[in-house]
Design a protein around this motif. Structure first.
Motif, PDB file in Angstrom:
ATOM      1  N   GLN A  46      78.294  56.246  19.081  1.00  0.00           N
ATOM      2  CA  GLN A  46      78.194  56.783  17.732  1.00  0.00           C
ATOM      3  C   GLN A  46      78.616  58.241  17.789  1.00  0.00           C
ATOM      4  O   GLN A  46      78.452  58.906  18.809  1.00  0.00           O
ATOM      5  CB  GLN A  46      76.795  56.626  17.133  1.00  0.00           C
ATOM      6  N   THR A  47      79.204  58.692  16.692  1.00  0.00           N
ATOM      7  CA  THR A  47      79.712  60.053  16.618  1.00  0.00           C
ATOM      8  C   THR A  47      79.185  60.710  15.361  1.00  0.00           C
ATOM      9  O   THR A  47      79.317  60.144  14.272  1.00  0.00           O
ATOM     10  CB  THR A  47      81.263  60.042  16.578  1.00  0.00           C
ATOM     11  N   TRP A  48      78.585  61.899  15.517  1.00  0.00           N
ATOM     12  CA  TRP A  48      78.127  62.641  14.349  1.00  0.00           C
ATOM     13  C   TRP A  48      79.352  63.058  13.561  1.00  0.00           C
ATOM     14  O   TRP A  48      80.338  63.542  14.114  1.00  0.00           O
ATOM     15  CB  TRP A  48      77.325  63.876  14.774  1.00  0.00           C
ATOM     16  N   VAL A  49      79.298  62.862  12.234  1.00  0.00           N
ATOM     17  CA  VAL A  49      80.456  63.144  11.393  1.00  0.00           C
ATOM     18  C   VAL A  49      80.211  64.358  10.506  1.00  0.00           C
ATOM     19  O   VAL A  49      81.029  65.262  10.444  1.00  0.00           O
ATOM     20  CB  VAL A  49      80.805  61.910  10.522  1.00  0.00           C
ATOM     21  N   ALA A  50      79.072  64.378   9.801  1.00  0.00           N
ATOM     22  CA  ALA A  50      78.809  65.458   8.851  1.00  0.00           C
ATOM     23  C   ALA A  50      77.388  65.329   8.330  1.00  0.00           C
ATOM     24  O   ALA A  50      76.717  64.336   8.571  1.00  0.00           O
ATOM     25  CB  ALA A  50      79.793  65.377   7.678  1.00  0.00           C
ATOM     26  N   SER A  51      76.949  66.326   7.595  1.00  0.00           N
ATOM     27  CA  SER A  51      75.734  66.201   6.782  1.00  0.00           C
ATOM     28  C   SER A  51      76.206  65.875   5.381  1.00  0.00           C
ATOM     29  O   SER A  51      77.043  66.587   4.823  1.00  0.00           O
ATOM     30  CB  SER A  51      74.946  67.507   6.775  1.00  0.00           C
ATOM     31  N   THR A  52      75.707  64.792   4.813  1.00  0.00           N
ATOM     32  CA  THR A  52      76.143  64.372   3.482  1.00  0.00           C
ATOM     33  C   THR A  52      74.940  64.180   2.577  1.00  0.00           C
ATOM     34  O   THR A  52      73.834  63.920   3.039  1.00  0.00           O
ATOM     35  CB  THR A  52      76.955  63.059   3.544  1.00  0.00           C
ATOM     36  N   ALA A  53      75.151  64.297   1.279  1.00  0.00           N
ATOM     37  CA  ALA A  53      74.075  64.197   0.294  1.00  0.00           C
ATOM     38  C   ALA A  53      73.706  62.750  -0.027  1.00  0.00           C
ATOM     39  O   ALA A  53      72.589  62.481  -0.456  1.00  0.00           O
ATOM     40  CB  ALA A  53      74.473  64.930  -0.982  1.00  0.00           C
ATOM     41  N   THR A  54      74.646  61.819   0.152  1.00  0.00           N
ATOM     42  CA  THR A  54      74.395  60.422  -0.212  1.00  0.00           C
ATOM     43  C   THR A  54      74.952  59.489   0.845  1.00  0.00           C
ATOM     44  O   THR A  54      75.824  59.864   1.635  1.00  0.00           O
ATOM     45  CB  THR A  54      75.056  60.058  -1.563  1.00  0.00           C
ATOM     46  N   THR A  55      74.451  58.258   0.816  1.00  0.00           N
ATOM     47  CA  THR A  55      74.972  57.252   1.736  1.00  0.00           C
ATOM     48  C   THR A  55      76.440  56.937   1.437  1.00  0.00           C
ATOM     49  O   THR A  55      77.236  56.710   2.350  1.00  0.00           O
ATOM     50  CB  THR A  55      74.100  55.971   1.708  1.00  0.00           C
ATOM     51  N   ASN A  56      76.829  56.964   0.144  1.00  0.00           N
ATOM     52  CA  ASN A  56      78.232  56.703  -0.202  1.00  0.00           C
ATOM     53  C   ASN A  56      79.144  57.806   0.314  1.00  0.00           C
ATOM     54  O   ASN A  56      80.262  57.542   0.754  1.00  0.00           O
ATOM     55  CB  ASN A  56      78.398  56.520  -1.705  1.00  0.00           C
ATOM     56  N   ALA A  57      78.661  59.058   0.270  1.00  0.00           N
ATOM     57  CA  ALA A  57      79.458  60.161   0.811  1.00  0.00           C
ATOM     58  C   ALA A  57      79.620  60.003   2.317  1.00  0.00           C
ATOM     59  O   ALA A  57      80.690  60.281   2.872  1.00  0.00           O
ATOM     60  CB  ALA A  57      78.811  61.498   0.471  1.00  0.00           C
ATOM     61  N   CYS A  58      78.568  59.532   2.980  1.00  0.00           N
ATOM     62  CA  CYS A  58      78.650  59.267   4.420  1.00  0.00           C
ATOM     63  C   CYS A  58      79.698  58.194   4.688  1.00  0.00           C
ATOM     64  O   CYS A  58      80.580  58.362   5.536  1.00  0.00           O
ATOM     65  CB  CYS A  58      77.278  58.846   4.937  1.00  0.00           C
ATOM     66  N   ARG A  59      79.606  57.096   3.955  1.00  0.00           N
ATOM     67  CA  ARG A  59      80.568  56.000   4.124  1.00  0.00           C
ATOM     68  C   ARG A  59      81.999  56.498   3.947  1.00  0.00           C
ATOM     69  O   ARG A  59      82.860  56.242   4.787  1.00  0.00           O
ATOM     70  CB  ARG A  59      80.279  54.899   3.102  1.00  0.00           C
ATOM     71  N   ASP A  60      82.245  57.242   2.868  1.00  0.00           N
ATOM     72  CA  ASP A  60      83.599  57.718   2.586  1.00  0.00           C
ATOM     73  C   ASP A  60      84.102  58.659   3.674  1.00  0.00           C
ATOM     74  O   ASP A  60      85.268  58.596   4.077  1.00  0.00           O
ATOM     75  CB  ASP A  60      83.645  58.413   1.221  1.00  0.00           C
ATOM     76  N   THR A  61      83.217  59.526   4.166  1.00  0.00           N
ATOM     77  CA  THR A  61      83.605  60.471   5.211  1.00  0.00           C
ATOM     78  C   THR A  61      83.908  59.742   6.512  1.00  0.00           C
ATOM     79  O   THR A  61      84.898  60.034   7.186  1.00  0.00           O
ATOM     80  CB  THR A  61      82.495  61.520   5.427  1.00  0.00           C
ATOM     81  N   VAL A  62      83.065  58.777   6.864  1.00  0.00           N
ATOM     82  CA  VAL A  62      83.307  57.997   8.084  1.00  0.00           C
ATOM     83  C   VAL A  62      84.632  57.249   7.977  1.00  0.00           C
ATOM     84  O   VAL A  62      85.444  57.261   8.907  1.00  0.00           O
ATOM     85  CB  VAL A  62      82.141  57.024   8.367  1.00  0.00           C
ATOM     86  N   MET A  63      84.880  56.608   6.843  1.00  0.00           N
ATOM     87  CA  MET A  63      86.119  55.842   6.676  1.00  0.00           C
ATOM     88  C   MET A  63      87.355  56.743   6.760  1.00  0.00           C
ATOM     89  O   MET A  63      88.387  56.344   7.286  1.00  0.00           O
ATOM     90  CB  MET A  63      86.096  55.063   5.365  1.00  0.00           C
ATOM     91  N   ALA A  64      87.232  57.977   6.244  1.00  0.00           N
ATOM     92  CA  ALA A  64      88.369  58.901   6.268  1.00  0.00           C
ATOM     93  C   ALA A  64      88.601  59.487   7.663  1.00  0.00           C
ATOM     94  O   ALA A  64      89.738  59.601   8.109  1.00  0.00           O
ATOM     95  CB  ALA A  64      88.141  60.028   5.262  1.00  0.00           C
ATOM     96  N   LYS A  65      87.518  59.844   8.346  1.00  0.00           N
ATOM     97  CA  LYS A  65      87.663  60.531   9.635  1.00  0.00           C
ATOM     98  C   LYS A  65      87.705  59.596  10.838  1.00  0.00           C
ATOM     99  O   LYS A  65      88.238  59.951  11.883  1.00  0.00           O
ATOM    100  CB  LYS A  65      86.525  61.535   9.817  1.00  0.00           C
ATOM    101  N   HIS A  66      87.106  58.415  10.698  1.00  0.00           N
ATOM    102  CA  HIS A  66      87.024  57.478  11.819  1.00  0.00           C
ATOM    103  C   HIS A  66      87.339  56.056  11.339  1.00  0.00           C
ATOM    104  O   HIS A  66      86.453  55.217  11.238  1.00  0.00           O
ATOM    105  CB  HIS A  66      85.628  57.521  12.454  1.00  0.00           C
ATOM    106  N   PRO A  67      88.612  55.783  11.025  1.00  0.00           N
ATOM    107  CA  PRO A  67      88.965  54.476  10.463  1.00  0.00           C
ATOM    108  C   PRO A  67      88.692  53.295  11.389  1.00  0.00           C
ATOM    109  O   PRO A  67      88.646  52.162  10.934  1.00  0.00           O
ATOM    110  CB  PRO A  67      90.456  54.607  10.141  1.00  0.00           C
ATOM    111  N   THR A  68      88.467  53.532  12.666  1.00  0.00           N
ATOM    112  CA  THR A  68      88.179  52.422  13.577  1.00  0.00           C
ATOM    113  C   THR A  68      86.686  52.140  13.706  1.00  0.00           C
ATOM    114  O   THR A  68      86.302  51.191  14.389  1.00  0.00           O
ATOM    115  CB  THR A  68      88.766  52.695  14.978  1.00  0.00           C
ATOM    116  N   ALA A  69      85.845  52.941  13.059  1.00  0.00           N
ATOM    117  CA  ALA A  69      84.396  52.695  13.106  1.00  0.00           C
ATOM    118  C   ALA A  69      84.089  51.379  12.408  1.00  0.00           C
ATOM    119  O   ALA A  69      84.717  51.039  11.409  1.00  0.00           O
ATOM    120  CB  ALA A  69      83.643  53.832  12.430  1.00  0.00           C
TER     121      ALA A  69
END
Length: 111
Positions: A46-69
């Motif tokens: 697992q890789t720390w990506v960011a601090s986000t305000a919502t679960t959807n923001a987390c999902r979007d950030t993960v998909m943008a920065k780590h498309p193979t997750a």
């Protein structure tokens, strides 16, 4: 050429009309929510990506920065967001939400 002993002309092939229909480009669906997402998604990596305000923001950030997750975990109430790789299940930690990210489903609408 300029030889006047010969005559020549161009023969045009018969005119034909071909209609080609190009299908519309494929569309990609993105998961918009994660039902029953309680717990952390334990994974081999697992890789720390960011601090986000919502679960959807987390999902979007993960998909943008780590498309193979293949998943993400998010600390409830706004907090740490992790990209999960090789995630196979969720634990029961109620302080966290997690979701499996399946490969995008590609569909091509009919012509």
């Amino acid at each position: 050429n300029t030889n006047t002993d010969w005559e020549s002309c161009f023969l045009n092939p018969p005119t034909t009309t071909t209609t080609t229909t190009t299908p519309p480009p494929p569309t990609t669906t993105v998961p918009t929510s994660c039902a029953d997402g309680v717990g952390v998604g334990p994974s081999n990596t697992q890789t720390w990506v960011a601090s986000t305000a919502t679960t959807n923001a987390c999902r979007d950030t993960v998909m943008a920065k780590h498309p193979t997750a293949n998943g993400y975990s998010w600390k409830k109430g706004g907090g740490s967001c992790y990209a999960e790789f090789q995630m196979t299940h969720r634990n029961t930690n109620t302080d966290w939400e997690s979701c499996f990210l399946n490969p995008p489903t590609t569909t091509t609408p009919p012509p």
